[in-house]
Scaffold this active site. Structure first.
Site, PDB file in Angstrom:
ATOM      1  N   PRO A  22      -0.223   7.020  -9.165  1.00 42.87           N
ATOM      2  CG  PRO A  22      -2.050   8.359  -8.588  1.00 42.87           C
ATOM      3  CD  PRO A  22      -1.662   6.952  -8.884  1.00 42.87           C
ATOM      4  CG  ASP A  81       6.327  -5.336  -7.205  1.00 44.86           C
ATOM      5  OD1 ASP A  81       5.213  -4.903  -7.585  1.00 44.86           O
ATOM      6  OD2 ASP A  81       6.440  -6.175  -6.292  1.00 44.86           O
TER       7      ASP A  81
HETATM    8  P1  IMP Z   1       3.198  -2.216  -6.020  1.00 43.84           P
HETATM    9  O1  IMP Z   1       2.534  -1.261  -6.947  1.00 43.84           O
HETATM   10  O2  IMP Z   1       2.696  -3.616  -6.111  1.00 43.84           O
HETATM   11  O3  IMP Z   1       4.690  -2.154  -6.099  1.00 43.84           O
HETATM   12  O4  IMP Z   1       2.749  -1.726  -4.586  1.00 43.84           O
HETATM   13  C1  IMP Z   1       3.614  -1.249  -3.650  1.00 43.84           C
HETATM   14  C2  IMP Z   1       2.851  -0.970  -2.353  1.00 43.84           C
HETATM   15  O5  IMP Z   1       3.812  -1.025  -1.294  1.00 43.84           O
HETATM   16  C3  IMP Z   1       2.256   0.421  -2.318  1.00 43.84           C
HETATM   17  O6  IMP Z   1       0.937   0.445  -2.752  1.00 43.84           O
HETATM   18  C4  IMP Z   1       2.379   0.770  -0.851  1.00 43.84           C
HETATM   19  O7  IMP Z   1       1.315   0.201  -0.137  1.00 43.84           O
HETATM   20  C5  IMP Z   1       3.659   0.063  -0.429  1.00 43.84           C
HETATM   21  N1  IMP Z   1       4.816   0.956  -0.602  1.00 43.84           N
HETATM   22  C6  IMP Z   1       5.829   0.835  -1.516  1.00 43.84           C
HETATM   23  N2  IMP Z   1       6.689   1.859  -1.403  1.00 43.84           N
HETATM   24  C7  IMP Z   1       6.206   2.642  -0.440  1.00 43.84           C
HETATM   25  C8  IMP Z   1       6.655   3.871   0.098  1.00 43.84           C
HETATM   26  O8  IMP Z   1       7.657   4.480  -0.321  1.00 43.84           O
HETATM   27  N3  IMP Z   1       5.901   4.377   1.095  1.00 43.84           N
HETATM   28  C9  IMP Z   1       4.793   3.768   1.569  1.00 43.84           C
HETATM   29  N4  IMP Z   1       4.314   2.639   1.087  1.00 43.84           N
HETATM   30  C10 IMP Z   1       5.019   2.067   0.081  1.00 43.84           C
END
Ligand code: IMP
Length: 214
Positions: A22, A81
């Site tokens: 979300p 991602d």
């Molecule tokens: P994904 O859904 O595999 O891309 O997970 C990305 C993960 O990276 C997130 O759950 C966060 O832990 C971290 N992450 C990515 N972008 C951000 C951001 O803008 N702020 C803080 N954490 C982030």
């Protein structure tokens, strides 16, 4: 920016955000709306889908998610991602940012683990960047992919309650604050995801690239 030709996003079908997170969905919508791209979410269209992130890079994982959501919905889909790449940890947590140290830890548990692992590392040796790979895939299998990143320093202690994930430990020197202390607008203007999404919108303003939406 609304100067690209009539497209899926403006005429009929909205673009599906290929994410169940979300916080991320909210950020994507917040940035894409003013850029003139009409979006919807899996929740809004009643789609329940978990995609295994088996890729070896941010881009591969984004492509896996966008393709899976596009196939399941028949809509143009866009996936992010992203993650935190810390130099002193050899690039960790990187593509494993969401599940660093396995399931069981929440956001605060994960950033505390990072702080523990960086104990004794000082100043500029705590350099890091957030990276976001964004891939847009059409039901016909056409693809557009962009990337954005933002450089920072891992703070010695968490600061701020805004944002999500690792935001409270990501110190952004030119603002003198962590992302956890920055408003949505301040973060979007400099963040990895903001940069990548503006690149996506710019690419879509190019007539030949925009044709993939038609
Ligand atoms: P994904 O859904 O595999 O891309 O997970 C990305 C993960 O990276 C997130 O759950 C966060 O832990 C971290 N992450 C990515 N972008 C951000 C951001 O803008 N702020 C803080 N954490 C982030």
């Amino acid at each position: 920016m609304r100067n690209y030709p009539e497209s899926a996003s403006e005429s009929g079908q909205p673009i599906l955000i290929a994410s169940n997170n979300p916080h991320k969905t909210q950020e994507l919508r917040r940035i894409l709306d003013p850029l003139g791209l009409r979006v919807t979410t899996p929740e809004q269209i009643g789609l329940i889908l978990q995609v295994e992130e088996t890729g070896a890079s941010f881009q591969e994982n984004a492509r896996l998610k966008a393709s899976a959501f596009s196939s399941a919905s028949g809509l143009v889909s866009v996936a992010d991602d992203s993650g935190l790449v810390i130099d002193a940890l050899g690039g960790e947590p990187g593509i494993y940012s969401a599940r660093y140290s396995g399931p069981g830890l929440d956001d605060a548990g994960r950033y505390r683990l990072v702080l523990d692992r960086l104990r004794g590392v000082r100043g500029s040796a705590r350099s890091a960047r957030f990276v976001s790979a964004i891939v847009l895939v059409t039901p016909q299998g056409k693809e557009l992919s962009v990337e954005g990143s933002v450089e920072g320093i891992i703070a010695e202690a968490p600061r701020g309650r805004l944002g999500f994930g690792y935001d409270p430990i990501f110190y952004f020197p030119s603002a003198g604050k962590t992302f956890g202390e920055m408003s949505d607008a301040e973060k979007d203007a400099v963040s990895h995801r903001g940069t990548a999404l503006r690149r996506l919108a710019a690419a879509l303003s190019d007539a030949s690239a925009a044709s993939i939406l038609r």
